[in-house]
Motif scaffolding. Structure first.
Motif, PDB file in Angstrom:
ATOM      1  N   THR A 158     -18.002   1.651 -87.972  1.00 33.46           N
ATOM      2  CA  THR A 158     -18.655   2.781 -87.310  1.00 33.46           C
ATOM      3  C   THR A 158     -18.737   2.553 -85.803  1.00 33.46           C
ATOM      4  OG1 THR A 158     -20.861   1.833 -87.677  1.00 33.46           O
ATOM      5  CG2 THR A 158     -20.009   3.357 -89.352  1.00 33.46           C
ATOM      6  N   ARG A 159     -18.593   1.309 -85.364  1.00 35.35           N
ATOM      7  CA  ARG A 159     -18.553   1.024 -83.926  1.00 35.35           C
ATOM      8  C   ARG A 159     -17.131   1.282 -83.438  1.00 35.35           C
ATOM      9  NH1 ARG A 159     -21.565  -1.626 -80.012  1.00 35.35           N
ATOM     10  NH2 ARG A 159     -23.238  -1.652 -81.539  1.00 35.35           N
ATOM     11  N   PRO A 160     -16.935   2.199 -82.462  1.00 43.09           N
ATOM     12  CA  PRO A 160     -15.572   2.550 -82.020  1.00 43.09           C
ATOM     13  C   PRO A 160     -14.739   1.363 -81.572  1.00 43.09           C
ATOM     14  CG  PRO A 160     -17.142   4.170 -81.205  1.00 43.09           C
ATOM     15  CD  PRO A 160     -17.953   3.062 -81.836  1.00 43.09           C
ATOM     16  N   SER A 161     -15.339   0.378 -80.920  1.00 44.65           N
ATOM     17  CA  SER A 161     -14.543  -0.752 -80.445  1.00 44.65           C
ATOM     18  C   SER A 161     -13.968  -1.553 -81.608  1.00 44.65           C
ATOM     19  CB  SER A 161     -15.385  -1.664 -79.544  1.00 44.65           C
ATOM     20  OG  SER A 161     -16.441  -2.282 -80.274  1.00 44.65           O
ATOM     21  N   VAL A 162     -14.715  -1.640 -82.710  1.00 45.08           N
ATOM     22  CA  VAL A 162     -14.228  -2.349 -83.898  1.00 45.08           C
ATOM     23  C   VAL A 162     -13.120  -1.543 -84.565  1.00 45.08           C
ATOM     24  CG1 VAL A 162     -14.852  -3.276 -86.158  1.00 45.08           C
ATOM     25  CG2 VAL A 162     -16.435  -3.512 -84.222  1.00 45.08           C
TER      26      VAL A 162
END
Length: 326
Positions: A235-239
């Protein structure tokens, strides 16, 4: 929209019609229109749409034809195209004429217009009874050499679009209950991790993505806790963006993201479904890519990466243009 990745030898209209399900990834139903794009003798692109109902206003057919022509013109280099309509004469032939005229006006040369019904192929361009008899060309896709070639090359033609979508259908029953419990624990774990800061969350996500892909590549199935932890961190865009970079255009990674999408809890599906769509698109499976991205947007209509990908797929852009964007 699909870009063929394997070579099939097409020598006749029957061969081409037999190849279409393998080029698309599924068997088109009656009421479908398929455009096969060529660069000389090589098939470079395939697009499919749904014909309007019989008796629909001509403008509906013209709009569909104009969209398909724009998509085809983006596929360069091209020499010509074959348009195939599936269904009975009344429904298909008048629409094929409209589409033919639209493509011609858009400077897309048409090699042939074919209608397919009841295992017969009719050419609307050829009136030579020696090769195109009035009663049509009888063909059986099950015994076609094309089917043998495609199967030997590992290509699969699903019965329909629903069968393609079943590849990422959510698990149910005891499997769903187990994933729900594991996801609840992962959410609690992630909330505790956030106290350590964004960098710690990203690093945990990077480790989870790398470990999951490595485990899958080694032929090991991820446990529920591992899938749950991965989907929460995605859910974290960078991940998610790191996962996109690490995902290879290979069938094994398509299978991986299909499995993660199936097992993800409903609110967490958009990220893995979009990654599945990206992987499928890069492998030339436009049907799976479009269905997966539509699945992501059905759950979260504002999911930006999925929306951008849907636009690219509908426009017929090649993956290289999407991935080369800054």
């Amino acid at each position: 929209m699909s870009t063929p990745q394997n070579t099939l030898t097409v020598r006749s209209p029957a061969d081409l019609v037999a190849a279409v399900p393998y080029l698309l990834g599924f068997h088109p139903h009656d009421g479908s229109i398929v455009v096969v794009v060529f660069n000389n003798r090589r098939v470079t692109f395939v697009a499919r749409g749904d014909l309007p109902d019989h008796g629909a206003p001509t403008a509906q057919v013209q709009n569909l034809a104009a969209h398909l022509a724009r998509v085809v013109r983006r596929q360069q280099p091209i020499t010509d195209a074959v348009i195939i309509g599936y269904g009975d004469t009344d429904h298909v032939e008048s629409h094929l004429g409209t589409i033919d005229r639209t493509f011609t006006a858009a400077d897309v040369p048409i090699r042939d217009l074919l209608r397919v019904t009841d295992k017969r192929i009719f050419s609307l361009r050829c009136d030579n009874p020696a090769c195109c008899p009035p009663h049509g060309i009888l063909f059986d896709p099950r015994t076609s050499l094309i089917s043998v070639q495609a199967t030997a090359a590992g290509q699969v033609a699903f019965p329909d679009r629903a069968a393609v979508a079943a590849r990422f259908a959510p698990v149910r029953g005891a499997d769903r209950d187990a994933m729900r419990r594991a996801t609840g624990e992962a959410i609690t774990r992630a909330a505790q991790l956030r106290d350590a800061g964004d960098a710690a969350v990203h690093e945990a996500g990077a480790r989870a993505v790398r470990a999951a892909l490595r485990q899958h590549d080694d032929g090991k199935r991820l446990g529920n806790d591992e899938v749950a932890w991965l989907t929460v961190l995605l859910t974290r865009p960078s991940v998610r963006d790191l996962a996109m970079e690490l995902t290879e255009p290979h069938d094994r990674h398509v299978t991986f993201w299909a499995e993660v999408t199936r097992r993800a809890e409903h609110p967490l599906v958009p990220a893995p479904a979009t990654l599945l769509a990206l992987a499928a698109w890069r492998c030339g499976d436009g049907a799976l890519a479009l269905l997966a991205v539509e699945h992501a947007l059905a759950i979260e209509p504002a999911y930006e990466l999925a929306a951008l990908l849907a636009q690219a797929l509908h426009a017929g852009l090649p993956p290289s243009e999407f991935f080369d964007q800054p």
